[in-house]
Enzyme design. Sequence first.
Site, PDB file in Angstrom:
ATOM      1  N   ASN A  90      51.722  29.008  67.576  1.00  0.00           N
ATOM      2  CA  ASN A  90      51.219  29.447  68.887  1.00  0.00           C
ATOM      3  C   ASN A  90      51.674  28.561  70.049  1.00  0.00           C
ATOM      4  O   ASN A  90      51.797  29.042  71.174  1.00  0.00           O
ATOM      5  CB  ASN A  90      49.679  29.478  68.817  1.00  0.00           C
ATOM      6  N   TYR A 156      62.416  31.331  79.543  1.00  0.00           N
ATOM      7  CA  TYR A 156      61.224  31.817  78.827  1.00  0.00           C
ATOM      8  C   TYR A 156      61.523  33.184  78.215  1.00  0.00           C
ATOM      9  O   TYR A 156      61.225  33.436  77.042  1.00  0.00           O
ATOM     10  CB  TYR A 156      60.030  31.885  79.783  1.00  0.00           C
TER      11      TYR A 156
HETATM   12  N1  NAD Z   1      48.738  33.193  78.599  1.00  0.00           N
HETATM   13  C1  NAD Z   1      49.523  34.252  78.604  1.00  0.00           C
HETATM   14  O1  NAD Z   1      49.391  35.158  79.435  1.00  0.00           O
HETATM   15  C2  NAD Z   1      50.601  34.379  77.564  1.00  0.00           C
HETATM   16  C3  NAD Z   1      51.283  35.590  77.481  1.00  0.00           C
HETATM   17  C4  NAD Z   1      52.241  35.763  76.509  1.00  0.00           C
HETATM   18  C5  NAD Z   1      52.510  34.754  75.606  1.00  0.00           C
HETATM   19  N2  NAD Z   1      51.839  33.579  75.700  1.00  0.00           N
HETATM   20  C6  NAD Z   1      52.150  32.549  74.697  1.00  0.00           C
HETATM   21  O2  NAD Z   1      50.957  32.197  74.017  1.00  0.00           O
HETATM   22  C7  NAD Z   1      51.024  30.859  73.559  1.00  0.00           C
HETATM   23  C8  NAD Z   1      49.803  30.088  74.029  1.00  0.00           C
HETATM   24  O3  NAD Z   1      49.765  30.153  75.429  1.00  0.00           O
HETATM   25  P1  NAD Z   1      48.472  29.746  76.279  1.00  0.00           P
HETATM   26  O4  NAD Z   1      48.490  30.605  77.474  1.00  0.00           O
HETATM   27  O5  NAD Z   1      47.274  29.691  75.409  1.00  0.00           O
HETATM   28  O6  NAD Z   1      48.911  28.276  76.734  1.00  0.00           O
HETATM   29  P2  NAD Z   1      48.048  26.949  77.046  1.00  0.00           P
HETATM   30  O7  NAD Z   1      48.915  26.154  77.966  1.00  0.00           O
HETATM   31  O8  NAD Z   1      46.678  27.300  77.472  1.00  0.00           O
HETATM   32  O9  NAD Z   1      47.965  26.251  75.625  1.00  0.00           O
HETATM   33  C9  NAD Z   1      49.106  25.790  74.980  1.00  0.00           C
HETATM   34  C10 NAD Z   1      48.715  24.700  73.982  1.00  0.00           C
HETATM   35  O10 NAD Z   1      49.913  24.274  73.360  1.00  0.00           O
HETATM   36  C11 NAD Z   1      49.937  22.854  73.350  1.00  0.00           C
HETATM   37  N3  NAD Z   1      51.333  22.387  73.381  1.00  0.00           N
HETATM   38  C12 NAD Z   1      52.235  22.566  74.377  1.00  0.00           C
HETATM   39  N4  NAD Z   1      53.387  21.945  74.056  1.00  0.00           N
HETATM   40  C13 NAD Z   1      53.196  21.360  72.839  1.00  0.00           C
HETATM   41  C14 NAD Z   1      54.005  20.568  71.983  1.00  0.00           C
HETATM   42  N5  NAD Z   1      55.258  20.218  72.324  1.00  0.00           N
HETATM   43  N6  NAD Z   1      53.497  20.167  70.803  1.00  0.00           N
HETATM   44  C15 NAD Z   1      52.235  20.499  70.450  1.00  0.00           C
HETATM   45  N7  NAD Z   1      51.406  21.224  71.219  1.00  0.00           N
HETATM   46  C16 NAD Z   1      51.889  21.657  72.398  1.00  0.00           C
HETATM   47  C17 NAD Z   1      49.172  22.437  74.612  1.00  0.00           C
HETATM   48  O11 NAD Z   1      48.687  21.102  74.503  1.00  0.00           O
HETATM   49  C18 NAD Z   1      48.069  23.485  74.659  1.00  0.00           C
HETATM   50  O12 NAD Z   1      46.925  23.072  73.936  1.00  0.00           O
HETATM   51  C19 NAD Z   1      52.364  30.315  74.083  1.00  0.00           C
HETATM   52  O13 NAD Z   1      53.350  30.429  73.068  1.00  0.00           O
HETATM   53  C20 NAD Z   1      52.680  31.249  75.241  1.00  0.00           C
HETATM   54  O14 NAD Z   1      54.062  31.315  75.516  1.00  0.00           O
HETATM   55  C21 NAD Z   1      50.899  33.368  76.662  1.00  0.00           C
END
Ligand code: NAD
Length: 246
Positions: A90, A156
Amino acid sequence: MLRLKDKVCIITGSASGMGEAEAFAFAKQGAKLIIADQNLELAETVANQIRSLGNEAFAFQVDVTNIIQLEALIDFTIGKFDRIDVLLNNAGIFDKYTNSLETTEYLWDKIFDINVKAIFRLSNLVLPHMIQQKSGAIINVGSIAGLVAKMGGASYTASKHAVLGYTKHLAAEYGQLGIKINAICPGTIKTPMTAKMLETRPTDKIPLDRFGDTSEVADLAVFLASDESKFMSGACIAVDGGFTAV
Ligand SMILES: NC(=O)c1ccc[n+]([C@@H]2O[C@H](COP(=O)([O-])OP(=O)(O)OC[C@H]3O[C@@H](n4cnc5c(N)ncnc54)[C@H](O)[C@@H]3O)[C@@H](O)[C@H]2O)c1
């Protein structure tokens, strides 16, 4: 009946946002959890809260770009539970809609390192265990930015398309060994990653006319981790309120 009873699950990026919601949803269904995140303090908070609900959960600090730390994560998980049933990739970062001409090689490499290469690294560490068990599920978090353009910047968008391609490759290669590999493509979901952007963004291009909640992505993750989805592999499923349908 608990849908993930005693399944050992590693969730990366589970200290906040969608990963945190997935960790709680998995715990509610009886999973044993490794909360793997670079932010140890937040990961400990999530693990403590899950333990207080009566489930097994351990926080583990890991930067998913660091192979030594990833190897330690797998050793830790095997040491605690002696198996790995589910890997939920994730962790990911956003490029803030940076277009191609403005994307530096540094940004491109950083986005790919975390969003794509980390999934490759972790899958290769986990697959030998799943092959030995003759079972396992890998779930990769893509995005609707992996299905259409303009939901992210150049790096991205390219990275999330790569996640889906790699998911299909894994599904084709390892299905016969009892392992299913699927991807989730969230639409716009309210998390710390998007909170600021969503303050001013309209919802009228989304048929359901709202942004998604982390729990709505977590529900799909539970399904893909559970035996209910045992005939599914190589699927890339949008959870986007209908955005990519129109
Ligand atoms: N929020 C959205 O609208 C959305 C939409 C589509 C896809 N996504 C994808 O969902 C996933 C989660 O997104 P989110 O919105 O919950 O993000 P977020 O920023 O709220 O959480 C991301 C988490 O990943 C951790 N992280 C980041 N880089 C890291 C690394 N190098 N090593 C270990 N941990 C790491 C961070 O500490 C954080 O806890 C991502 O892959 C994102 O691309 C999000």
